[in-house]
Design a protein around this motif. Structure first.
Motif, PDB file in Angstrom:
ATOM      1  N   UNK A   1       0.818  -1.204   0.000  1.00 15.39           N
ATOM      2  CA  UNK A   1       0.000   0.000   0.000  1.00 15.39           C
ATOM      3  C   UNK A   1       0.854   1.258   0.000  1.00 15.39           C
ATOM      4  N   UNK A   2       0.464   2.202  -0.832  1.00 16.00           N
ATOM      5  CA  UNK A   2       1.149   3.495  -0.910  1.00 16.00           C
ATOM      6  C   UNK A   2       0.152   4.581  -0.498  1.00 16.00           C
ATOM      7  N   UNK A   3       0.351   5.193   0.670  1.00 16.61           N
ATOM      8  CA  UNK A   3      -0.541   6.267   1.095  1.00 16.61           C
ATOM      9  C   UNK A   3      -0.290   7.541   0.277  1.00 16.61           C
ATOM     10  N   UNK A   4      -1.365   8.141  -0.197  1.00 13.12           N
ATOM     11  CA  UNK A   4      -1.263   9.389  -0.951  1.00 13.12           C
ATOM     12  C   UNK A   4      -1.166  10.570   0.007  1.00 13.12           C
ATOM     13  N   UNK A   5      -0.444  11.581  -0.423  1.00 12.87           N
ATOM     14  CA  UNK A   5      -0.403  12.808   0.365  1.00 12.87           C
ATOM     15  C   UNK A   5      -1.786  13.439   0.350  1.00 12.87           C
ATOM     16  N   UNK A   6      -2.217  13.947   1.486  1.00  9.83           N
ATOM     17  CA  UNK A   6      -3.546  14.542   1.571  1.00  9.83           C
ATOM     18  C   UNK A   6      -3.493  15.972   2.057  1.00  9.83           C
ATOM     19  N   UNK A   7      -4.611  16.669   1.875  1.00  7.77           N
ATOM     20  CA  UNK A   7      -4.686  18.080   2.262  1.00  7.77           C
ATOM     21  C   UNK A   7      -4.959  18.256   3.752  1.00  7.77           C
ATOM     22  N   UNK A   8      -5.663  17.305   4.355  1.00 10.47           N
ATOM     23  CA  UNK A   8      -6.052  17.473   5.751  1.00 10.47           C
ATOM     24  C   UNK A   8      -4.933  17.046   6.700  1.00 10.47           C
ATOM     25  N   UNK A   9      -4.441  15.834   6.590  1.00  8.17           N
ATOM     26  CA  UNK A   9      -3.428  15.315   7.512  1.00  8.17           C
ATOM     27  C   UNK A   9      -2.129  14.941   6.801  1.00  8.17           C
ATOM     28  N   UNK A  10      -1.959  15.388   5.579  1.00  5.92           N
ATOM     29  CA  UNK A  10      -0.720  15.158   4.852  1.00  5.92           C
ATOM     30  C   UNK A  10      -0.465  13.715   4.456  1.00  5.92           C
ATOM     31  N   UNK A  11      -1.465  12.853   4.559  1.00  4.09           N
ATOM     32  CA  UNK A  11      -1.306  11.448   4.215  1.00  4.09           C
ATOM     33  C   UNK A  11      -1.205  10.541   5.426  1.00  4.09           C
ATOM     34  N   UNK A  12      -1.097  11.140   6.610  1.00  4.60           N
ATOM     35  CA  UNK A  12      -1.029  10.338   7.831  1.00  4.60           C
ATOM     36  C   UNK A  12      -2.289   9.496   8.005  1.00  4.60           C
ATOM     37  N   UNK A  13      -3.450  10.052   7.653  1.00  5.73           N
ATOM     38  CA  UNK A  13      -4.707   9.311   7.760  1.00  5.73           C
ATOM     39  C   UNK A  13      -4.668   8.053   6.895  1.00  5.73           C
ATOM     40  N   UNK A  14      -4.181   8.182   5.661  1.00  3.55           N
ATOM     41  CA  UNK A  14      -4.096   7.037   4.753  1.00  3.55           C
ATOM     42  C   UNK A  14      -3.080   6.012   5.260  1.00  3.55           C
ATOM     43  N   UNK A  15      -1.945   6.488   5.740  1.00  6.28           N
ATOM     44  CA  UNK A  15      -0.915   5.576   6.230  1.00  6.28           C
ATOM     45  C   UNK A  15      -1.424   4.770   7.431  1.00  6.28           C
ATOM     46  N   UNK A  16      -2.090   5.432   8.352  1.00  4.12           N
ATOM     47  CA  UNK A  16      -2.604   4.735   9.526  1.00  4.12           C
ATOM     48  C   UNK A  16      -3.696   3.737   9.150  1.00  4.12           C
ATOM     49  N   UNK A  17      -4.547   4.107   8.210  1.00  2.47           N
ATOM     50  CA  UNK A  17      -5.604   3.190   7.770  1.00  2.47           C
ATOM     51  C   UNK A  17      -5.003   1.923   7.169  1.00  2.47           C
ATOM     52  N   UNK A  18      -3.939   2.070   6.386  1.00  4.15           N
ATOM     53  CA  UNK A  18      -3.293   0.909   5.767  1.00  4.15           C
ATOM     54  C   UNK A  18      -2.550   0.067   6.801  1.00  4.15           C
ATOM     55  N   UNK A  19      -1.907   0.723   7.747  1.00  2.00           N
ATOM     56  CA  UNK A  19      -1.107   0.000   8.735  1.00  2.00           C
ATOM     57  C   UNK A  19      -1.972  -0.722   9.762  1.00  2.00           C
ATOM     58  N   UNK A  20      -3.204  -0.288   9.953  1.00  6.32           N
ATOM     59  CA  UNK A  20      -4.077  -0.855  10.983  1.00  6.32           C
ATOM     60  C   UNK A  20      -5.067  -1.867  10.424  1.00  6.32           C
ATOM     61  N   UNK A  21      -4.606  -2.720   9.520  1.00  7.88           N
ATOM     62  CA  UNK A  21      -5.476  -3.759   8.974  1.00  7.88           C
ATOM     63  C   UNK A  21      -5.718  -4.830  10.045  1.00  7.88           C
ATOM     64  N   UNK A  22      -6.891  -5.485   9.989  1.00  8.76           N
ATOM     65  CA  UNK A  22      -7.151  -6.551  10.955  1.00  8.76           C
ATOM     66  C   UNK A  22      -6.223  -7.736  10.729  1.00  8.76           C
ATOM     67  N   UNK A  23      -5.933  -8.470  11.798  1.00  9.44           N
ATOM     68  CA  UNK A  23      -5.081  -9.642  11.691  1.00  9.44           C
ATOM     69  C   UNK A  23      -5.585 -10.593  10.615  1.00  9.44           C
TER      70      UNK A  23
END
Length: 163
Positions: free
Chosen positions: A88-110
């Motif tokens: 997964x490659x998180x895109x840079x975002x306007x609100x949180x700079x891409x941190x939201x996307x990175x955290x969503x990808x990293x927090x997948x269920x087991x």
């Protein structure tokens, strides 16, 4: 027209993600890894997503790379549909700079892994190198290409600063 069957599938949720994800494709091409790029939205084109991912292995795809922003649903949806490695490659975002996307990808269920890379261009480039590293485990030609690429990276670093 592509004469070699792709072994890496690159996906992105929208055309605007191509600005970042084109660096994945360019890096894979430098490494001699056949690839294809598709716009597939987890939310707007769910049938396209299912059809693409479920057919990937039979078409010879070995690794899937998905770029997404905000809720970053695409990589997780892909990982839920296949046993292939998903990066997964998180895109840079306007609100949180891409941190939201990175955290969503990293927090997948087991049990539903997504290998999450850095936000933006660095993640796009690294996703290509990581996909190549995975494929190089069983492909000698790709392994040699990767070794040459890494050696060139090292050789391109000056030992001393240039004025």
């Amino acid at each position: 027209m592509q004469s070699v069957k792709p072994i890496v599938g690159i996906m992105m949720g929208s055309q605007s993600d191509w600005t970042t994800m084109k660096h994945t494709k360019l890096t894979l091409e430098k490494l001699g890894v056949p690839c294809e790029a598709k716009i597939i939205s987890a939310h707007r084109t769910p049938s396209r997503l299912v059809n693409y991912v479920e057919s990937a292995k039979d078409r010879g795809i070995l690794v899937l790379i998905a770029g997404a922003g905000m809720a970053a649903a695409l990589p997780g949806a892909v990982a839920a549909l296949t046993s292939l490695p998903v990066l997964g490659v998180p895109m840079e975002g306007k609100v949180l700079g891409g941190l939201d996307a990175m955290l969503a990808m990293a927090q997948m269920p087991g049990g539903i892994p997504v290998g999450t890379l850095a936000v933006g261009k660095a993640g796009a480039v690294n996703s290509a190198i990581l996909a190549t590293s995975i494929i190089a485990l069983s492909d000698e030609k790709i392994s040699i290409n990767l070794d040459k690429y890494r050696a060139k990276q090292t050789a391109d670093v000056n030992e001393e600063p240039i004025d």
